[in-house]
Write a protein that holds these residues in place. Structure first.
Motif, PDB file in Angstrom:
ATOM      1  N   GLU A 269       9.240   5.047   7.245  1.00 32.69           N
ATOM      2  CA  GLU A 269       8.364   3.961   7.674  1.00 32.69           C
ATOM      3  C   GLU A 269       7.243   3.746   6.668  1.00 32.69           C
ATOM      4  O   GLU A 269       6.868   2.607   6.369  1.00 32.69           O
ATOM      5  CB  GLU A 269       7.790   4.278   9.059  1.00 32.69           C
ATOM      6  N   ALA A 270       6.718   4.838   6.107  1.00 31.02           N
ATOM      7  CA  ALA A 270       5.643   4.732   5.118  1.00 31.02           C
ATOM      8  C   ALA A 270       6.132   4.022   3.860  1.00 31.02           C
ATOM      9  O   ALA A 270       5.392   3.241   3.245  1.00 31.02           O
ATOM     10  CB  ALA A 270       5.110   6.118   4.782  1.00 31.02           C
ATOM     11  N   ILE A 275       6.031  -0.919   0.516  1.00 24.69           N
ATOM     12  CA  ILE A 275       6.680  -2.065  -0.118  1.00 24.69           C
ATOM     13  C   ILE A 275       6.082  -3.371   0.388  1.00 24.69           C
ATOM     14  O   ILE A 275       5.788  -4.297  -0.393  1.00 24.69           O
ATOM     15  CB  ILE A 275       8.202  -2.023   0.138  1.00 24.69           C
ATOM     16  N   GLU A 276       5.872  -3.471   1.693  1.00 25.73           N
ATOM     17  CA  GLU A 276       5.314  -4.697   2.277  1.00 25.73           C
ATOM     18  C   GLU A 276       3.913  -4.983   1.752  1.00 25.73           C
ATOM     19  O   GLU A 276       3.509  -6.144   1.645  1.00 25.73           O
ATOM     20  CB  GLU A 276       5.285  -4.564   3.802  1.00 25.73           C
ATOM     21  N   ASP A 379      17.547   6.931  -2.702  1.00 27.21           N
ATOM     22  CA  ASP A 379      17.349   5.589  -2.150  1.00 27.21           C
ATOM     23  C   ASP A 379      15.927   5.062  -2.312  1.00 27.21           C
ATOM     24  O   ASP A 379      15.663   3.890  -2.083  1.00 27.21           O
ATOM     25  CB  ASP A 379      17.775   5.538  -0.683  1.00 27.21           C
ATOM     26  N   TYR A 380      15.004   5.916  -2.734  1.00 28.95           N
ATOM     27  CA  TYR A 380      13.623   5.465  -2.939  1.00 28.95           C
ATOM     28  C   TYR A 380      13.321   5.181  -4.410  1.00 28.95           C
ATOM     29  O   TYR A 380      12.169   4.905  -4.766  1.00 28.95           O
ATOM     30  CB  TYR A 380      12.642   6.503  -2.400  1.00 28.95           C
ATOM     31  N   ALA A 381      14.320   5.231  -5.287  1.00 29.92           N
ATOM     32  CA  ALA A 381      14.077   5.123  -6.727  1.00 29.92           C
ATOM     33  C   ALA A 381      13.347   3.832  -7.087  1.00 29.92           C
ATOM     34  O   ALA A 381      12.304   3.848  -7.760  1.00 29.92           O
ATOM     35  CB  ALA A 381      15.389   5.234  -7.492  1.00 29.92           C
ATOM     36  N   ALA A 824      -0.610   7.297  -0.512  1.00 26.63           N
ATOM     37  CA  ALA A 824      -1.242   6.218   0.245  1.00 26.63           C
ATOM     38  C   ALA A 824      -1.663   6.654   1.637  1.00 26.63           C
ATOM     39  O   ALA A 824      -2.498   6.017   2.272  1.00 26.63           O
ATOM     40  CB  ALA A 824      -0.280   5.028   0.350  1.00 26.63           C
ATOM     41  N   THR A 825      -1.078   7.757   2.129  1.00 24.72           N
ATOM     42  CA  THR A 825      -1.371   8.190   3.493  1.00 24.72           C
ATOM     43  C   THR A 825      -2.362   9.341   3.528  1.00 24.72           C
ATOM     44  O   THR A 825      -2.632   9.891   4.583  1.00 24.72           O
ATOM     45  CB  THR A 825      -0.074   8.616   4.203  1.00 24.72           C
TER      46      THR A 825
END
Length: 826
Positions: A269-270, A275-276, A379-381, A824-825
């Protein structure tokens, strides 16, 4: 010796024995080395020779580990028998397990004597068991208790537990732990769904007392909320996440990567939120040539690209006329199922450069991402790359860390890189994977060049860099690429493709010619690596500054070694710091009389910085070489190599590679934040002279944050511009401080392994480990912290994924740089 250890761990026993024998020629009295050879013979099944080496080790210094081994072998001869019969082993372990049914035992021997022992032969040892009938109730949380102790308490095992919930054992979620004197508690999420447990007693060979292993279908611990709803496919991961991290995890890459790289459930979710929130959404085009790719590997590769959490991408694939028609059929199926997959089939086979250009012609994204046809990406590349592009929007080239992956999905050999380092690039392609390029830049240089096959991306990088700049080449300190290990691949061995090495040299030499650099590329010390040699170096006068106080024997060896090398346009200045030895004073007079050196005097209390500054003031050369009096030059071309590098306007300091008298490595570059005071330390310290080190870095030319002043070259104008050595640093860190001040002027600090010397290390001044000297060292360290602050904890050339606690490139626990969504968190 360390190389022998590495070969032994990888079960290359013959090569390990050869390495140990070589070490034994230089260290025949080394009890630990003799012990290691004994271990190796035991692993090879030669107990008689093992016994002989254990006895030799014990005779040297009463080595207790050798005595324990002798005891075990003696008992083996008279008191017990060893068996590897699986039926016997199954029965033995069944008697020591509760609420578990033993299914199989592999890689373990039973030593049958009073009390019993088990011997693991390697990290492949495994006991597989299933919950006994009726024990796995519908509890949310179970527990596995493992109580196993080594015969030798100094050899604590590192055990592994893997859990099977119906889909087999997944090594990504292997629970690794170091055994202590207390039982190990392994949480088991959803024990009612558990099918089997695999227990590896130790990742290496060891002798252990009989274990006690108990499966509790319902633990006394409180289960986290929601545990009861976890599905079977997620239970192994959930159990792994509940296990407290092993403090020794830094020595095991699989455990480390699972702990610190694999996104947790909440991270998904983070990532999407990150990305958003991006203000800049760069578009990417994967560029991939294919040729007769094995279909399962091709599918896995494409699936890993399609699985990217970042959505703004396309996949551009050119098939290079594969004879296997199934390749094109597979590509067409993907293209028909997803509009982001764009394909072209070449009518003729043109090899990788032409095929890559065909794929490049399909690209419409702002950045192209180079991918080989059988490799994998997490998948996060792209999400990570996009995040870094938001941070560095002017970047032309981005590259990540990488590792290897085998056919079974097991990852190994991570290459944790540092910041862009063009001198290291002259030794190997440090960018490689994951390589991301601004598309307009790639098109401007004409894409890939035919004739550089095997090193076509190396050649592309060099040409793109020529149109870019250092600050627009960005390193991403995360593994974003898994390089497939298959026969014939350069990921397995660089010598698989000799033509690639020749193409690399040609690409480098054309780069040197285009940039008018006074150097040429030559074969390196190992396959897949290249070296640099001087070519058409412009002249420059060099003054060698040698501080000394007495120490006649060392000084004479130092001067004699210099005299034996090429000395055109050089002169020597000896700075005598209050020598009172008549023989030394007489020798200095002789040097002056013969015109070998000039001598200047400094009668004040020793201050290394002041002494060197006095020598520099008396120097006539354009280049200064500060040289310790206890060094001996081994490389005849050391001066011309220094001239070669200092002829480059962006190079400010050149350092050397220094060996101890026993030919082990003492110095090659300095890493900030390392060492006893957390100021600076020496990587690779103590390895063999010919050992490559971490990805060849112990023997490759490269940029560093600092180099030692035991042999340091600098232009006199630059030295004077920064005020020389700072006399506030009387003993230590003066060289580091000088390097940092030179780097602050935008100049590079380069270490050249071709400038090779022996160094006895402070034979005339002593060491700094006790008493007043230790206090003075601590004072210098505190001043460094005050001056350079946080910069000391962030060496750009040393990966934040590697520990600063050791010099052997072990993994950092935890890494010093978080993933973008984690940062970021926090």
């Amino acid at each position: 010796m360390q190389w022998g250890h590495a070969l032994k761990q990888s079960q290359q026993f013959d090569a390990a024995l050869a390495a140990y024998r070589h070490a034994l020629l230089h260290r025949p009295e080394d009890a630990d080395l003799l012990l290691s050879i004994g271990h190796l013979h035991k692993l090879r099944g030669d107990r008689e020779r093992a016994f002989d080496f254990y006895r030799q080790s014990a005779a040297r210094d009463g080595n207790r580990h050798a005595m324990l081994e002798i005891d075990a072998l003696q008992q083996a001869g008279v008191a017990y028998e060893e068996t590897s019969d699986e039926a016997t082993l199954v029965g033995f372990f069944q008697a020591h397990m509760h609420a578990l049914h033993v299914e199989a035992v592999k890689g373990i021997s039973l030593i049958d004597h009073p009390g019993g022992r088990i011997e693991t032969r390697s990290g492949a040892a495994r006991v597989i068991a299933s919950p006994a009938h009726g024990t796995a109730r519908s509890a949310r949380l179970g527990m596995l208790t493992i109580d196993v102790q080594p015969f030798d308490p100094a050899h604590r095992p590192r055990g592994i537990v893997m859990l099977d919930y119906g889909a087999g054992f997944d090594e990504r979620f292997a629970i690794v732990f170091t055994v202590t004197s207390d039982p190990v508690l392994v949480p088991i999420v959803r024990p009612d769904l558990l099918v089997a447990i695999a227990w590896t007693p130790d990742r290496k060979a060891n002798v252990l007392h009989p274990p006690t292993i108990v499966f509790h279908a319902e633990a006394t611990l409180d289960a986290p909320s929601g545990t009861e709803t976890i599905a079977a496919e997620d239970a192994a991961r959930a159990s792994w996440e509940m296990m407290p991290p092993d403090p020794h995890i830094g020595s095991d890459y699989r455990s480390w990567s699972a702990r610190f790289e694999l996104p947790a459930f909440e991270d998904r979710e983070a990532i999407m939120h990150m990305i958003e929130e991006m203000s800049y959404r760069p578009t990417f085009s994967f560029v991939m040539p294919t040729y007769n790719t094995p279909i399962p590997l091709l599918r896995a590769c494409i699936d890993s690209m399609l699985a990217q959490s970042y959505p703004d991408f396309e996949i551009c694939i050119a098939d290079d006329a594969s004879p296997n028609t199934e390749v094109m059929a597979t590509l067409e199926a993907y293209s028909a199922g997803d509009p982001r997959v764009r394909i072209i089939r070449r009518s003729t086979n043109g090899h990788i450069s032409e095929a890559s250009n065909s794929a490049l012609e399909l690209a419409r994204g702002a950045f192209v991402v180079l991918v080989d046809h059988d490799d994998l990406l997490p998948d996060y590349a792209l999400a990570v790359v996009a995040s870094y592009l938001n941070r560095y929007p002017d970047a032309d080239i981005l590259y990540s860390d990488e590792d290897k992956i085998d056919r079974h999905g097991l990852r190994s050999a991570p290459y944790f890189k540092g910041r862009w380092n063009r001198f290291l690039m002259y030794g190997h392609n440090m960018v490689s994977h994951l390589g991301v390029y601004r598309r307009t830049l790639v098109e401007a240089v004409g894409g890939f060049r035919v004739g550089f096959e095997g090193s076509q991306d190396y050649d592309l990088l060099l040409r793109c860099y020529e149109r870019s700049s250092d600050d627009r080449v960005i390193h991403i300190p995360h593994v974003l690429y898994h390089w497939r290990m298959i026969p014939g691949s350069t990921s397995v061995s660089a010598d698989q493709k000799d033509y690639a090495c020749l193409a690399a040299q040609r690409a480098l030499n054309e780069h040197f010619a285009r940039c008018a650099l006074p150097m040429r590329s030559v074969p390196g010390f190992a396959a897949g690596l290249t070296g640099v040699t001087p070519h058409a170096v412009p002249p420059a006068n060099v003054t060698i500054v040698i501080p000394t106080r007495n120490g006649l024997a060392s000084l004479r060896r130092c001067i004699d070694a210099i005299q034996a090398t090429e000395r055109e346009a050089t002169n020597i200045v000896v700075v005598d710091n209050d020598s009172d030895d008549p023989a030394t004073l007489s020798y200095l007079e002789t040097l002056v009389a013969k015109g070998v050196a000039s001598v200047v005097r400094d009668p004040l209390p020793f201050n290394f910085s002041r002494v060197c500054n006095i020598g520099a003031a008396a120097a006539r050369g354009d280049i200064l070489c500060f040289l310790n009096n206890d060094t001996e030059v081994l490389a005849a071309d050391w001066i011309v190599r220094a001239r070669m590098l200092l002829a480059l306007p962006d190079v400010g300091i050149v350092g050397a590679r220094l060996l101890y008298p026993d030919r082990t490595l003492q110095h090659f570059g300095i890493v900030l934040g390392m060492g006893a005071h957390g100021i600076a330390g020496t990587p690779h310290g103590g390895i063999a002279e010919d050992a490559p080190g971490y990805f060849g870095k112990a023997r490759l030319m490269q940029e560093f944050s600092a180099v030692t002043a035991a042999c340091l070259f600098i232009r006199k104008t630059d030295f004077e511009a920064v005020g020389g050595f700072d006399t506030e640093f009387a003993i230590a860190y003066n060289d580091v401080d000088l390097c940092l001040r030179i780097a602050a002027r935008g100049l590079k600090i380069v270490g050249d392994p071709g400038i090779l010397l022996l160094h006895a290390e402070s034979t005339t001044r002593g060491d700094d480990v006790m008493g007043a000297k230790a206090a003075r060292l601590a004072q210098d360290a505190e001043q460094m912290r005050e001056r350079w602050g946080n910069q000391l904890n962030n060496d750009p050339y040393y990966s934040p994924n590697l520990t600063l606690e050791r010099s052997d490139f072990s993994l950092a626990v935890p890494p010093r740089v978080a993933f973008p969504w984690q940062a970021a968190t926090h």
